[in-house]
Design an enzyme around this catalytic site. Sequence first.
Site, PDB file in Angstrom:
ATOM      1  N   HIS A 119       0.836  -1.215   0.000  1.00  0.00           N
ATOM      2  CA  HIS A 119       0.000   0.000   0.000  1.00  0.00           C
ATOM      3  C   HIS A 119       0.864   1.255   0.000  1.00  0.00           C
ATOM      4  O   HIS A 119       1.917   1.315   0.647  1.00  0.00           O
ATOM      5  CB  HIS A 119      -0.904   0.021   1.244  1.00  0.00           C
ATOM      6  CG  HIS A 119      -2.122  -0.845   1.119  1.00  0.00           C
ATOM      7  ND1 HIS A 119      -3.055  -0.649   0.136  1.00  0.00           N
ATOM      8  CD2 HIS A 119      -2.548  -1.907   1.863  1.00  0.00           C
ATOM      9  CE1 HIS A 119      -4.032  -1.540   0.273  1.00  0.00           C
ATOM     10  NE2 HIS A 119      -3.739  -2.327   1.311  1.00  0.00           N
ATOM     11  N   CYS A 162       0.020   1.655  -5.727  1.00  0.00           N
ATOM     12  CA  CYS A 162      -1.040   2.440  -6.380  1.00  0.00           C
ATOM     13  C   CYS A 162      -0.604   3.891  -6.553  1.00  0.00           C
ATOM     14  O   CYS A 162       0.188   4.427  -5.766  1.00  0.00           O
ATOM     15  CB  CYS A 162      -2.328   2.382  -5.588  1.00  0.00           C
ATOM     16  SG  CYS A 162      -3.027   0.734  -5.410  1.00  0.00           S
ATOM     17  N   ARG A 221      -0.789   2.232 -11.489  1.00  0.00           N
ATOM     18  CA  ARG A 221       0.243   1.581 -10.720  1.00  0.00           C
ATOM     19  C   ARG A 221       1.582   2.309 -10.931  1.00  0.00           C
ATOM     20  O   ARG A 221       1.907   2.754 -12.036  1.00  0.00           O
ATOM     21  CB  ARG A 221       0.409   0.120 -11.144  1.00  0.00           C
ATOM     22  CG  ARG A 221      -0.813  -0.737 -10.895  1.00  0.00           C
ATOM     23  CD  ARG A 221      -1.070  -0.915  -9.401  1.00  0.00           C
ATOM     24  NE  ARG A 221      -2.230  -1.789  -9.153  1.00  0.00           N
ATOM     25  CZ  ARG A 221      -3.467  -1.345  -8.965  1.00  0.00           C
ATOM     26  NH1 ARG A 221      -3.706  -0.046  -9.056  1.00  0.00           N
ATOM     27  NH2 ARG A 221      -4.424  -2.205  -8.738  1.00  0.00           N
TER      28      ARG A 221
END
Length: 458
Positions: free
Chosen positions: A357, A426, A435
């Site tokens: 993340h 992300c 991405r």
Amino acid sequence: MSAPRPEDDPGLQGPYAQGAYGADGAFAAAVESLADPLNDPLPGEHASPWFRSEGPQGDAGAPRGAAPAGGAGRSPASERPQEAPGEWYDPEGYQRDWYGPQQPPGPAPAPAPVPGAASVTPETPAAPVTPVAPVTAAAPVPDETLGLRTADTRRIVADHPAPPFASSVSAGPSGPSGTSAVTDPVTGGRAERRRAAKGRGRRPGPPTGTTGPAPGTPAAPLSRVEARRAAKAAKDSPAVVASRAVGEIFISLGVLMLLFVTYQLWWTNVRAEQIAGKETNKIQEEWAKGAGKPGVFAPGQGFAIMHIPKLDVVVPIAEGINKEKVLDRGLLGHYGEGKLKTAMPEDKQGNFAVAGHRNTHGEPFRYINKLSPGDPIVVETREAYYTYEMTAILPQTSPSNISVIEPIPVGSGFTKPGRYITLTTCTPEFTSTYRLIVWGKMVDERPRSEGKPKTLVG
């Protein structure tokens, strides 16, 4: 001088003859004893307790008209000499004869003590008594027409203004004091009488210039119709109720969104860091016990630790990229399943690809876009330390572009097989639209027995 009486004439015969009623002077004495000072037609001819005069002989205090000492009757008026006005008024005799003897004023007796009343010391001075101005009574109004009475009343009010305390005087003999009150004068004429007749059936309102009843005055009770109207006016209209409900809904949604943002941006990071720290300690304990040998690991099982010294990142690596079991717990996930399966660090060639993340849930890859070519990336396993150098970065690509994790990554600049590393996350921040890709190349493999590499020691 009055005319002579019949009994004073010596020549008369009959009942008026001298001595017909007894001795001489008896009739005069009887008349004098019956005389009344209020209705005697001959004032000055009688004796009175409070009137004193001198007789013909100059005797002080002898009643006028009394018989001489010799017993002879009255002499005729023509024979009596003219008397000088010698009467004098005796106020003390008048007071004594009518009201009795008077006592000299003395000190007033002290009032008897009243049970339960507070005692007052003699030294306490009495409060001064404010004199009350007398009430000037208005002149009687003549019984004429209303217009004349109004005019006369106005003139009388102008000539005789009411005293300042006229409102406190009781009305009529039925009042507490029994005195007649000073009432407001009648003003106006026929027009005012008509207006009064029109408003006779209406409820009296507050006086002109006031906004409500006087303080302390109880409000007049409402009628049934007025009570219904007041209750209906107090109720909210449907539009007000609907707007209030919509406002409450928006407020509730705003509060929920605020709580959700707080949870995502703050609490998930706190929780993920706690879990990642526990997982790191668990991996190191297993290595100390001899477990965690290179091989196939179960999904969600931690097997390595990544160090990025420039970003001060130390995060465990687990098998798989499952969001709930791996990524949301603050761990990095290894692409090791199906078509997305990549090599392990100990393999002699291949691409070791991991995901993490960028925001929330520990956000381990929050600042990987700040890495520069040559920055070290170290992967620690049970057997050795594998050091990579950052070589290239792809700022943005589609999530479906899996070519970036192939054995020879497309777009990385590598043209032949080798031992590579790929970091995916992300982008932009707080979204998952695209991405962000970072590639690196292995430059050092160091067994744990030789200690930590220089990049981790320094």
